[in-house]
Design a protein around this motif. Structure first.
Motif, PDB file in Angstrom:
ATOM      1  N   ILE A 116      12.106  56.241  24.331  1.00  0.00           N
ATOM      2  CA  ILE A 116      13.216  56.242  23.246  1.00  0.00           C
ATOM      3  C   ILE A 116      12.482  55.265  22.276  1.00  0.00           C
ATOM      4  O   ILE A 116      12.659  55.550  21.159  1.00  0.00           O
ATOM      5  N   ASN A 117      11.467  54.330  22.673  1.00  0.00           N
ATOM      6  CA  ASN A 117      10.874  53.502  21.714  1.00  0.00           C
ATOM      7  C   ASN A 117       9.939  54.197  20.681  1.00  0.00           C
ATOM      8  O   ASN A 117       9.778  54.183  19.618  1.00  0.00           O
ATOM      9  N   GLY A 118       9.254  55.342  21.350  1.00  0.00           N
ATOM     10  CA  GLY A 118       8.437  56.206  20.534  1.00  0.00           C
ATOM     11  C   GLY A 118       9.225  57.015  19.528  1.00  0.00           C
ATOM     12  O   GLY A 118       8.712  57.037  18.425  1.00  0.00           O
ATOM     13  N   VAL A 119      10.314  57.515  19.884  1.00  0.00           N
ATOM     14  CA  VAL A 119      11.161  58.200  18.996  1.00  0.00           C
ATOM     15  C   VAL A 119      11.761  57.495  17.797  1.00  0.00           C
ATOM     16  O   VAL A 119      11.821  57.662  16.922  1.00  0.00           O
ATOM     17  N   ALA A 120      11.932  56.317  18.337  1.00  0.00           N
ATOM     18  CA  ALA A 120      12.640  55.325  17.380  1.00  0.00           C
ATOM     19  C   ALA A 120      11.705  54.856  16.599  1.00  0.00           C
ATOM     20  O   ALA A 120      11.865  54.484  15.225  1.00  0.00           O
ATOM     21  N   PHE A 121      10.382  54.676  16.887  1.00  0.00           N
ATOM     22  CA  PHE A 121       9.109  54.310  16.062  1.00  0.00           C
ATOM     23  C   PHE A 121       9.241  55.375  15.038  1.00  0.00           C
ATOM     24  O   PHE A 121       9.002  55.027  13.579  1.00  0.00           O
ATOM     25  N   ALA A 122       9.203  56.701  15.409  1.00  0.00           N
ATOM     26  CA  ALA A 122       9.322  57.870  14.226  1.00  0.00           C
ATOM     27  C   ALA A 122      10.522  57.650  13.558  1.00  0.00           C
ATOM     28  O   ALA A 122      10.403  57.951  12.304  1.00  0.00           O
ATOM     29  N   GLY A 123      11.700  57.395  14.003  1.00  0.00           N
ATOM     30  CA  GLY A 123      13.163  57.029  13.354  1.00  0.00           C
ATOM     31  C   GLY A 123      12.756  56.069  12.275  1.00  0.00           C
ATOM     32  O   GLY A 123      13.552  56.233  11.203  1.00  0.00           O
ATOM     33  N   ASP A 124      12.231  55.130  12.631  1.00  0.00           N
ATOM     34  CA  ASP A 124      12.092  53.850  11.865  1.00  0.00           C
ATOM     35  C   ASP A 124      11.099  54.217  10.589  1.00  0.00           C
ATOM     36  O   ASP A 124      11.272  53.951   9.436  1.00  0.00           O
TER      37      ASP A 124
END
Length: 632
Positions: free
Chosen positions: A48-56
């Protein structure tokens, strides 16, 4: 451009905003401690953090700015994508795992893990605030650009809406809600960009990119009577004025009480007047679009090919094409760009957008925006190197990216999150190439704002696709701004109040202080977003990267890999990075234009400061750490 409200778009906008706010209030009930507010308690799963990284990271600069810059400047716009992605290599191999081991909530925590120095706390928190504010500006500008075609409202309304919604997100649940907002919009952005790219390839190319219920504007070509280089007569038109600007001749003609501008060009040994788009403003501030009030709708979206070559043959249109065939056809064809010139006329300020044909192979090569080839000036070459340096080094030094390493459980999870982020971001940036080129050739460019290239391209393929993509783009801005506000609130409440001023805040009061700080920074961001209206968001983000690379990265790298690093060395390197980069930015040609001055008269012609400010910062840290003892 001229926009009206889209009720379908409004529906999706309300749905997404409602979903985002619902997440915020849900997680807000669970946010009680400083750890949960600033770092989600370190309990976010690495995937989730990896995709959130991308989203950020995939902010307004990526979706709005890069697509727009590719549409306007071809390959030079794609250089931003290359630089943004390459920067993650520094984050992966040098920063991710060791940085996770150092900190707790903020960038200042990590730098101060060894020294416990108030000076480091002060300078690191100030750096966080300055970088965050410079990163906030393009997000808010992008929000204003989005809301105009989405809701038919003025630019400032979009800026205000984003500011208020994000303040609510951060003030309710902090990093937890921010993470899931970023996860949601990061995943959806990649999926919807893939769908839009499929539409682009299926649509292919046409000389007349008509859209549903709207034919592409056919630009007039008139035959003038010329004497000594001056237009004397044009059949059925009255000649008003002829003006030379930047080596080109523009002619103002009048017909049926409407004044229009034309570009005088020589074609096949004869003179031709080619219609241009014009915006004129008289001394009273009244604006006319192509000689008429804006509400008349006499202003057009543009962007097309003047010649399509397939397998060596000239055609009017193609059918569906594959991705490699798509790029090859553009390479062999001729792209029509629209170049802007501004000047003072007897009737007031004039802004013209004239057709500028360019071979496709040149459009797909560097040089349209950044002149680096033969004959390029030293300033231009330095500017290009400086931009690439900032993009490559800035990612690993952005405070709102760095604090995301604290949301996972272990250094190993930090590394895995970074790898997943690189895969997601790399996929998206490949898609931006097709979206940018699609906008340049499908008659959807808003000459007043390149930031709208991707959403308007989506609208050409259907109002539902436009509505969903615009709503996701809006959510993209929300997620990134939320991350920036969390970083800013942490710098103020945790670093300055609790760390530097020794207020010894309780866990509850530290959260309250962070929420108040988020509100103040959010309101400030709203004001800045209105002030910088019209500037390309990727260009603005380049400044944030340059400041981050100059002020923060030397401190991070020296701390991790040089044992002689001192607190005073870190502090003064941050100060040097901030001061030198800001000094160059604030005296740059772009800022000179924002001040209402002639960019040519700027103190220097360097737009991106990293080539000077980063080495100065690193050298300062080395020298002071080598010759001065650490001050705690």
């Amino acid at each position: 451009m001229i926009y009206g409200i889209s009720y379908t778009a409004l529906f999706f906008f309300i749905v997404f905003v409602g979903l985002v706010l619902g997440l915020s209030f849900y997680f807000g009930r669970k946010t009680k401690s400083a750890s949960s507010y600033y770092a989600a308690g370190g309990q976010i799963h690495w995937s989730i953090n990896g995709v959130a990284f991308a989203g950020d990271y995939l902010s307004a600069a990526s979706f709005l700015g890069i697509c727009g810059m590719i549409a306007v400047s071809g390959f030079d716009g794609f250089l931003y994508a290359i630089g943004f992605l390459a920067g993650w290599m520094v984050a992966l191999f040098l920063v991710a795992e060791p940085f996770k081991k150092l900190g707790k909530y903020t960038f200042s925590d990590a730098l101060n893990s060894t020294f416990k120095s108030r000076l480091v706390t002060l300078t690191a928190s100030i750096s966080t605030l300055i970088v965050s504010i410079f990163y906030l500006i393009p997000q808010m500008v992008g929000a204003g650009d989005l809301v105009t075609p989405l809701l038919g409202l003025p630019h400032w309304v979009g800026v205000f809406l984003v500011g208020i919604i994000v303040i609510v997100i951060v003030a309710t649940a902090g990093m937890t809600s921010t993470t899931y907002v970023q996860f949601l919009k990061g995943g959806l952005l990649i999926v919807l960009s893939t769908i839009l790219t499929i539409y682009i390839l299926k649509n292919g190319f046409t000389l007349n990119p008509d859209h549903k219920n709207q034919a592409y504007h056919e630009f007039l070509e008139l035959s003038p009577e010329i004497k000594d280089g001056k237009v004397e007569r044009v059949e059925n038109w009255n000649v008003i004025t002829q003006t030379e600007v930047q080596g080109k001749e523009f002619v103002n003609l009048e017909k049926d009480g409407v004044s229009r501008w034309f570009d005088l060009v020589q074609s096949d040994n004869r003179y031709v007047l080619k219609e241009v788009l014009s915006i004129t403003e008289d001394e009273n501030g009244t604006q006319l679009y192509n000689g008429e009030p804006k509400e008349n709708g006499n202003f057009y979206q543009v962007g097309h090919l003047s010649k399509i070559i397939v397998n060596g043959k000239e055609v009017d249109k193609t059918g569906p094409v594959g991705p490699f065939e798509y790029l090859n056809i553009i390479k062999e064809s001729t792209v029509v760009r629209f170049t802007n010139v501004k000047f003072l006329d007897n009737n007031g300020n004039v802004s013209l957008f004239y057709q500028n044909e360019i071979e496709g192979k040149d459009f797909l090569l560097p040089g349209l925006k950044y002149k680096i080839g033969k004959g390029a000036s030293l300033w231009s070459k330095m500017d290009f190197v400086s931009l690439m340096l900032a993009l490559f080094l800035g990612t690993a030094a952005l405070p709102h990216i760095l604090i995301r390493y604290y949301t996972v459980h272990s250094p190993r999870d930090a590394r895995k999150s970074t790898i997943l982020a690189i895969a997601a971001i790399g996929t998206f940036y490949i898609l931006t190439l097709f979206m940018g080129l699609g906008a340049a050739t499908n008659g959807v460019m808003d000459v007043e704002s390149s930031n709208m290239a991707a959403p308007l391209l989506a609208r050409a393929f259907g109002v539902v696709l436009f509505s969903v993509i615009s709503a996701i783009a809006f959510a993209t801005v929300l997620g990134t701004v939320a991350g920036l506000l969390v970083a800013s609130s942490g710098a103020i409440a945790h670093d300055l109040l609790d760390g530097y001023f020794n207020k010894n805040l309780s866990d509850v009061n530290k959260v309250k202080a962070g929420k108040i700080a988020a509100i103040v920074v959010g309101l400030f961001a709203i004001a800045l977003g209105v002030s910088f209206k019209g500037m390309n968001v990727s260009f603005l983000v380049g400044w944030a990267f340059a400041i981050a690379a100059s002020a923060n990265l030397p401190a991070i790298l020296f701390l991790l890999f040089w044992k002689k690093t001192t607190a005073k060395g870190i502090s003064w390197s941050i100060v040097m990075g901030i001061v030198s980069s800001l000094a160059i930015i604030l005296t740059s040609p772009s800022m000179w234009a924002l001040y209402g001055l002639n960019p040519i008269d700027a103190i220097h012609q360097l737009e991106n400061p990293a080539i000077i400010s980063f080495p100065l910062s690193a050298l300062t840290l080395f020298l002071i750490s080598s010759f001065k003892k650490n001050i705690k």
